[in-house]
Design an enzyme around this catalytic site. Structure first.
Site, short mmCIF file in Angstrom:
data_model
loop_
_atom_site.label_atom_id
_atom_site.label_comp_id
_atom_site.label_asym_id
_atom_site.label_seq_id
_atom_site.Cartn_x
_atom_site.Cartn_y
_atom_site.Cartn_z
N MET A 57 35.13 47.25 33.51
CA MET A 57 34.49 48.39 32.85
C MET A 57 34.58 48.21 31.34
SD MET A 57 34.92 51.68 35.25
CE MET A 57 36.54 52.17 34.77
N HIS B 16 42.26 41.23 31.33
CA HIS B 16 40.92 40.84 31.78
C HIS B 16 40.68 39.35 31.51
CE1 HIS B 16 40.09 45.24 30.88
NE2 HIS B 16 39.65 45.13 32.11
N GLN C 15 32.66 56.53 39.79
CA GLN C 15 34.08 56.50 40.16
C GLN C 15 34.94 57.43 39.31
OE1 GLN C 15 34.32 52.14 39.15
NE2 GLN C 15 36.38 52.65 38.50
N GLY D 201 42.61 42.35 39.40
CA GLY D 201 44.02 42.42 39.01
C GLY D 201 44.84 43.25 40.00
N LYS E 23 47.16 45.08 39.13
CA LYS E 23 47.55 46.34 38.49
C LYS E 23 46.93 47.52 39.25
CE LYS E 23 47.59 49.37 34.81
NZ LYS E 23 46.36 50.06 35.11
N SER F 246 46.39 47.89 30.04
CA SER F 246 45.38 48.79 30.58
C SER F 246 44.55 49.34 29.44
CB SER F 246 46.07 49.95 31.31
OG SER F 246 45.16 51.00 31.53
#
Ligand code: PAF
Length: 283
Positions: free
Chosen positions: A30, A37, A61, A149, A151, A187
């Site tokens: 995103m 990333h 989402q 990921g 995460k 993040s």
């Protein structure tokens, strides 16, 4: 690196590569790219000849409209970063390209069993939106392999199940969470943190590891471990959403006999909702 925004142009590029026998890897994002990333992109390049990265802030989402409106959009900087790594195509569709008949009319993908727990409880509809956009992107990109990921561990399991259930011809690869030196999981949402909050946020990784240590030492009262962590997070100024010790494959609450565990945590700190998780594998 080519920038492509339409499905038709993307299709042409992919046909050319497929005719030439090229293997394609895909990294959906995103945007607001960080080292985490970029580590997915470099893994993707090791797995294939060509790498496609998508940048699309998927409205489907976001259960919270304010969250969607403030989500960081840094397209120029993202493209600059991708041009410096081994990315062959950056795909940047608009919402009109992704959902030409509008979001209400969009056919949705639901992944039962994974979407209703943990983050799925706190963010109703979130995982339907993720599953729907990832299915569409996988169909558009026709990749051999797609990289995600760990995460977003629940998201990774959801996508693996969806790909298996729908017989999609793509391999899903998960990569360990990329962390700052402090242990804080990278993040896009970290940028909502003030400097003192960023220091405080490091406690999340410490608490996850403290739980892991207790379990490795033989503690099997998971409910108490979870509750202690929730209490500690509150004392430290977080608003915890959950701290859960789960079976790593099913994400069902872990039993004392389970060997492959995942410890997952979500908590608000100021304006950021932070999530993190670690593996705990017992002998
Ligand atoms: O993890 C993300 O950034 C998103 O959920 C994804 C997979 C790109 C789908 O929009």
């Amino acid at each position: 690196m080519k920038k492509i925004s339409t499905v038709a142009e993307l299709g042409q590029q992919i046909s050319t590569w497929k005719r030439a026998g090229k293997r394609i890897a895909f990294v959906p994002t995103m945007g607001n790219l960080h080292q985490g990333h970029l580590s997915l992109v470099s893994k993707a390049k090791k797995l294939a000849d060509k790498v496609i990265v998508s940048i699309f802030v998927n409205p489907l989402q976001f259960d919270d409209k304010t969250d969607l409106s403030v989500y960081p959009r840094t397209l120029d900087a993202d493209i600059q970063q991708l041009s410096e790594v081994e990315c062959d195509v950056v795909f940047t569709p608009t919402a009109e390209v992704m959902y030409p008949n509008g979001m209400e009319e969009q056919t949705r993908i639901i992944v039962p069993g994974v979407d209703d727990k943990l983050c799925g409880q706190a963010r109703p509809g979130h995982f339907d939106g993720v599953a729907t956009v990832v299915t569409k992107l996988l169909n558009m990109v026709q990749a051999d392999v797609a990289v995600f990921g760990e995460k977003d561990y629940q998201q990774l399991l959801l996508i693996k199940k969806m790909v298996a259930d729908l017989d999609l011809a793509v391999e899903i690869v998960g990569l360990p969470t990329f962390r700052e030196k402090s242990g804080l999981a990278m993040s896009s949402r970290n940028q909502y943190l003030t400097d003192p909050q960023r220091i405080q946020a490091v406690e999340i990784y410490r608490i996850l590891n403290a739980i892991k240590t207790e379990i490795e030492k033989g503690e099997a009262d998971f409910i108490t471990l979870e509750q202690q962590a929730i209490d500690e997070l509150k004392q430290l100024g977080f608003e915890p959403d959950y701290v859960d010790i789960r079976h790593a494959g099913s994400l069902e609450p872990a039993k004392s006999t389970d060997k492959m565990l995942r410890i997952l945590l979500a908590a608000r700190l100021g304006k950021a909702r932070l999530i993190d998780n670690i593996a705990c594998e017992l002998k």
